[in-house]
Design an enzyme around this catalytic site. Structure first.
Site, PDB file in Angstrom:
ATOM      1  N   GLY A 115      73.739   6.715  20.058  1.00 43.59           N
ATOM      2  CA  GLY A 115      72.857   7.270  20.710  1.00 43.59           C
ATOM      3  C   GLY A 115      71.411   7.533  19.735  1.00 43.59           C
ATOM      4  O   GLY A 115      70.643   8.451  20.129  1.00 43.59           O
ATOM      5  N   ASN A 150      68.870   5.850  19.148  1.00 39.44           N
ATOM      6  CA  ASN A 150      67.536   5.452  19.804  1.00 39.44           C
ATOM      7  C   ASN A 150      67.272   6.608  21.081  1.00 39.44           C
ATOM      8  O   ASN A 150      66.108   7.034  20.992  1.00 39.44           O
ATOM      9  CB  ASN A 150      67.353   3.911  20.158  1.00 39.44           C
ATOM     10  N   ARG A 155      82.570  -6.665  37.667  1.00 36.64           N
ATOM     11  CA  ARG A 155      81.292  -6.045  37.172  1.00 36.64           C
ATOM     12  C   ARG A 155      80.312  -5.643  38.289  1.00 36.64           C
ATOM     13  O   ARG A 155      79.577  -4.843  38.107  1.00 36.64           O
ATOM     14  CB  ARG A 155      80.420  -7.262  36.295  1.00 36.64           C
ATOM     15  N   MET A 205      75.997  -1.432  25.801  1.00 37.21           N
ATOM     16  CA  MET A 205      76.863  -2.748  25.475  1.00 37.21           C
ATOM     17  C   MET A 205      77.316  -3.532  26.680  1.00 37.21           C
ATOM     18  O   MET A 205      78.302  -4.251  26.439  1.00 37.21           O
ATOM     19  CB  MET A 205      77.727  -2.519  24.577  1.00 37.21           C
ATOM     20  N   ILE A 234      76.539  -6.298  29.989  1.00 43.28           N
ATOM     21  CA  ILE A 234      75.451  -7.126  30.472  1.00 43.28           C
ATOM     22  C   ILE A 234      75.325  -6.621  31.827  1.00 43.28           C
ATOM     23  O   ILE A 234      76.565  -6.536  32.407  1.00 43.28           O
ATOM     24  CB  ILE A 234      75.943  -8.525  30.367  1.00 43.28           C
ATOM     25  N   ASN A 273      64.917  -2.782  27.316  1.00 43.55           N
ATOM     26  CA  ASN A 273      66.055  -2.648  26.151  1.00 43.55           C
ATOM     27  C   ASN A 273      65.538  -2.995  24.944  1.00 43.55           C
ATOM     28  O   ASN A 273      64.264  -3.440  24.791  1.00 43.55           O
ATOM     29  CB  ASN A 273      66.669  -3.923  26.485  1.00 43.55           C
ATOM     30  N   HIS A 313      66.327  -4.485  21.207  1.00 43.69           N
ATOM     31  CA  HIS A 313      67.218  -5.629  20.653  1.00 43.69           C
ATOM     32  C   HIS A 313      67.009  -5.829  19.076  1.00 43.69           C
ATOM     33  O   HIS A 313      65.833  -5.939  18.627  1.00 43.69           O
ATOM     34  CB  HIS A 313      66.985  -7.112  21.197  1.00 43.69           C
ATOM     35  N   SER A 321      62.716  -5.740  18.813  1.00 42.68           N
ATOM     36  CA  SER A 321      61.711  -6.076  20.012  1.00 42.68           C
ATOM     37  C   SER A 321      62.427  -5.103  20.978  1.00 42.68           C
ATOM     38  O   SER A 321      63.594  -4.887  21.461  1.00 42.68           O
ATOM     39  CB  SER A 321      62.343  -7.388  20.252  1.00 42.68           C
ATOM     40  N   GLU A 378      68.367 -12.916  32.497  1.00 40.52           N
ATOM     41  CA  GLU A 378      68.675 -14.052  31.359  1.00 40.52           C
ATOM     42  C   GLU A 378      68.791 -12.904  30.154  1.00 40.52           C
ATOM     43  O   GLU A 378      67.700 -12.269  29.942  1.00 40.52           O
ATOM     44  CB  GLU A 378      67.621 -15.042  31.279  1.00 40.52           C
ATOM     45  N   GLU A 416      63.220   0.588  14.792  1.00 38.74           N
ATOM     46  CA  GLU A 416      63.617   1.019  16.288  1.00 38.74           C
ATOM     47  C   GLU A 416      63.005   2.278  16.870  1.00 38.74           C
ATOM     48  O   GLU A 416      62.753   2.379  17.909  1.00 38.74           O
ATOM     49  CB  GLU A 416      65.127   0.837  16.351  1.00 38.74           C
TER      50      GLU A 416
HETATM   51  C1  GRF Z   1      70.664  -0.511  17.990  1.00 39.40           C
HETATM   52  O1  GRF Z   1      70.713  -1.370  16.629  1.00 39.40           O
HETATM   53  C2  GRF Z   1      70.259  -1.386  19.097  1.00 39.40           C
HETATM   54  O2  GRF Z   1      69.152  -2.187  18.797  1.00 39.40           O
HETATM   55  C3  GRF Z   1      71.511  -2.204  19.417  1.00 39.40           C
HETATM   56  O3  GRF Z   1      72.441  -1.204  19.263  1.00 39.40           O
HETATM   57  C4  GRF Z   1      72.173  -0.451  18.390  1.00 39.40           C
HETATM   58  C5  GRF Z   1      72.336   0.954  18.980  1.00 39.40           C
HETATM   59  O4  GRF Z   1      72.180   2.044  18.308  1.00 39.40           O
HETATM   60  N1  GRF Z   1      71.233  -2.815  20.614  1.00 39.40           N
HETATM   61  P1  GRF Z   1      72.080   3.681  18.719  1.00 39.40           P
HETATM   62  O5  GRF Z   1      73.234   3.742  19.838  1.00 39.40           O
HETATM   63  O6  GRF Z   1      70.532   3.675  19.481  1.00 39.40           O
HETATM   64  O7  GRF Z   1      72.027   4.529  17.640  1.00 39.40           O
END
Ligand code: GRF
Length: 193
Positions: free
Chosen positions: A14, A16, A67, A92, A94, A109, A111, A138, A145, A176
């Site tokens: 977490g 981000n 799902r 993680m 989809i 999201n 990426h 990004s 998709e 990020e």
């Molecule tokens: C980040 O690198 C993000 O781009 C990817 O998974 C990672 C998540 O990191 N999808 P965090 O849980 O936000 O530390």
């Protein structure tokens, strides 16, 4: 100011989510976090969110047979917080097309590549194997998709000759943490127009 209400979906540490939280703590930031939800009850980020006084919820995907059932439980939980925007931050799973359509243009999201290049997993391994000299991150809208919706913010970093997937991931993670709050500001500004 009418702040954008964010629900953040995470699966792991977490960082981000914490970068968004730090931005939200500034009075002028145009958004606030109303909940952090994880598919992984053990996600370290959930505990950090709780320590910061944020509502948390865990919906374990393993508890569902399909799902669709998981997506539907997640949808109901998210809806209970009345968010304006759903931010996937290291989430993680989809999400199925039906879920995505229910929240059209309201899911974003992050990426760790310069989309449309290197969609999917193991981006850093593939970038290094290809000898590419620039990578980055990004923030994009989520469509059915994978990793394909409109891009909101991108940030670039150099790929160094001695990089391993871990060192490259760490360099990208730093940008990020800038890109996600910037993307949220952009969306808030667009909505205020
Ligand atoms: C980040 O690198 C993000 O781009 C990817 O998974 C990672 C998540 O990191 N999808 P965090 O849980 O936000 O530390």
């Amino acid at each position: 100011m009418n702040k954008l209400k964010l629900v953040i979906l995470i699966s792991g540490r977490g960082s981000n989510m914490l970068a968004i939280l730090e931005a939200c703590n500034k009075p002028e930031f145009p958004a606030e976090i109303v909940a952090v939800i994880s598919n992984n009850p053990g996600a370290a980020g959930l505990e950090k969110a709780q320590e910061n006084g944020i509502a948390i919820a865990a919906i374990n995907h393993r508890d569902f047979d399909s799902r669709d059932d998981f997506d539907s439980a997640l949808h109901d939980k998210i809806r209970s917080f009345h968010p304006d925007l759903i931010c996937l931050a290291g989430f993680m799973r989809i999400l199925g097309a039906e879920f995505v359509h229910k929240w059209e243009n309201k899911i974003i999201n992050i990426h760790p590549s310069l989309l449309p290049d290197y969609k999917g997993t193991n981006t850093h391994e593939r970038v290094i194997a290809d000898g590419i000299t620039e990578s980055g991150c990004s923030v994009h809208y989520v469509t059915p998709e994978l990793d394909s919706g409109d891009i909101i913010v991108q940030k670039t970093v150099s790929v160094l000759p001695q990089d391993t997937p871990d060192t490259l991931a760490a360099r990208i993670l730093e940008v990020e943490h800038l890109a996600y709050p910037e993307a949220i500001v952009k969306i808030a500004e667009k909505q205020a127009e």
